[in-house]
Design an enzyme around this catalytic site. Sequence first.
Site, PDB file in Angstrom:
ATOM      1  N   ASN A  61       0.837  -1.202   0.000  1.00  0.00           N
ATOM      2  CA  ASN A  61       0.000   0.000   0.000  1.00  0.00           C
ATOM      3  C   ASN A  61       0.870   1.250   0.000  1.00  0.00           C
ATOM      4  O   ASN A  61       1.908   1.314   0.663  1.00  0.00           O
ATOM      5  CB  ASN A  61      -1.014   0.011   1.163  1.00  0.00           C
ATOM      6  N   CYS A  72      -4.218   0.514  -2.420  1.00  0.00           N
ATOM      7  CA  CYS A  72      -4.010  -0.713  -1.649  1.00  0.00           C
ATOM      8  C   CYS A  72      -2.911  -1.564  -2.284  1.00  0.00           C
ATOM      9  O   CYS A  72      -2.625  -1.459  -3.486  1.00  0.00           O
ATOM     10  CB  CYS A  72      -5.296  -1.548  -1.627  1.00  0.00           C
ATOM     11  N   GLU A  74      -2.959  -4.723  -3.005  1.00  0.00           N
ATOM     12  CA  GLU A  74      -3.457  -5.639  -4.049  1.00  0.00           C
ATOM     13  C   GLU A  74      -3.557  -4.946  -5.400  1.00  0.00           C
ATOM     14  O   GLU A  74      -3.120  -5.466  -6.422  1.00  0.00           O
ATOM     15  CB  GLU A  74      -4.846  -6.169  -3.669  1.00  0.00           C
ATOM     16  N   CYS A 100     -10.001  -5.392   0.534  1.00  0.00           N
ATOM     17  CA  CYS A 100     -11.183  -4.524   0.629  1.00  0.00           C
ATOM     18  C   CYS A 100     -12.098  -4.799  -0.565  1.00  0.00           C
ATOM     19  O   CYS A 100     -11.735  -5.489  -1.524  1.00  0.00           O
ATOM     20  CB  CYS A 100     -10.757  -3.059   0.660  1.00  0.00           C
ATOM     21  N   CYS A 103     -10.705  -3.831  -4.048  1.00  0.00           N
ATOM     22  CA  CYS A 103      -9.674  -4.768  -4.515  1.00  0.00           C
ATOM     23  C   CYS A 103     -10.294  -6.096  -4.945  1.00  0.00           C
ATOM     24  O   CYS A 103      -9.827  -6.730  -5.892  1.00  0.00           O
ATOM     25  CB  CYS A 103      -8.620  -4.984  -3.441  1.00  0.00           C
TER      26      CYS A 103
HETATM   27  N1  THU Z   1      -5.186  -1.561   2.500  1.00  0.00           N
HETATM   28  C1  THU Z   1      -4.614  -2.411   1.605  1.00  0.00           C
HETATM   29  O1  THU Z   1      -3.479  -2.205   1.165  1.00  0.00           O
HETATM   30  N2  THU Z   1      -5.329  -3.489   1.209  1.00  0.00           N
HETATM   31  C2  THU Z   1      -6.594  -3.774   1.631  1.00  0.00           C
HETATM   32  O2  THU Z   1      -7.209  -4.712   1.140  1.00  0.00           O
HETATM   33  C3  THU Z   1      -7.206  -2.984   2.667  1.00  0.00           C
HETATM   34  C4  THU Z   1      -6.507  -1.726   3.043  1.00  0.00           C
HETATM   35  C5  THU Z   1      -4.433  -0.385   2.925  1.00  0.00           C
HETATM   36  C6  THU Z   1      -5.008   0.912   2.437  1.00  0.00           C
HETATM   37  C7  THU Z   1      -4.489   1.873   3.461  1.00  0.00           C
HETATM   38  O3  THU Z   1      -3.191   2.301   3.063  1.00  0.00           O
HETATM   39  C8  THU Z   1      -4.376   1.055   4.729  1.00  0.00           C
HETATM   40  O4  THU Z   1      -4.411  -0.292   4.322  1.00  0.00           O
HETATM   41  C9  THU Z   1      -5.475   1.323   5.739  1.00  0.00           C
HETATM   42  O5  THU Z   1      -6.711   1.214   5.167  1.00  0.00           O
END
Ligand code: THU
Length: 145
Positions: A61, A72, A74, A100, A103
């Site tokens: 991320n 994110c 992913e 999320c 994603c």
């Molecule tokens: N995040 C991800 O990288 N992947 C996910 O599936 C959920 C959330 C990151 C986004 C943000 O930088 C941090 O986690 C908090 O939400």
Amino acid sequence: MNRSTLKIDYIETVKEKLDPADSELADMAFQAAQNAYSPYSGFRVGAAVRLDNGMILQGNNQENASFPAGICAERAVVFYAHANFPQAKIRAIAVTASPCGVCRQVLLESEKRAGASVRLILANGDKFLLFKSVKDLLPFGFDSL
Ligand code: THU
């Protein structure tokens, strides 16, 4: 009127019982998490994809002071994969979190592009959830193509 019930087929396991290929991809995701840029949330997320050409790519991320501009782990790695290896198919993805909704939708499209299921390895500490298809994580996803 029809009432239906969905069942999700998944495996919960521990690192020692993972297949070597899943274990390797999970390790790459954990490693990628270390390079996350997440000064605002404090959450480091890593992801790694295995392509059908044998390559493994990593992402994490990347946040921004303008919050919605961040991405994110992913999506960072999936879009990198499609941008640089447009003919390759994503076979599997390991993530150090549960993806999320956005994603999941993006991964659903990768599955469609591949014409085959994308395996998911979700890692949280020593707990691992294994899914055979993105559809297991996003039933009734948007699909207008
Ligand atoms: N995040 C991800 O990288 N992947 C996910 O599936 C959920 C959330 C990151 C986004 C943000 O930088 C941090 O986690 C908090 O939400």
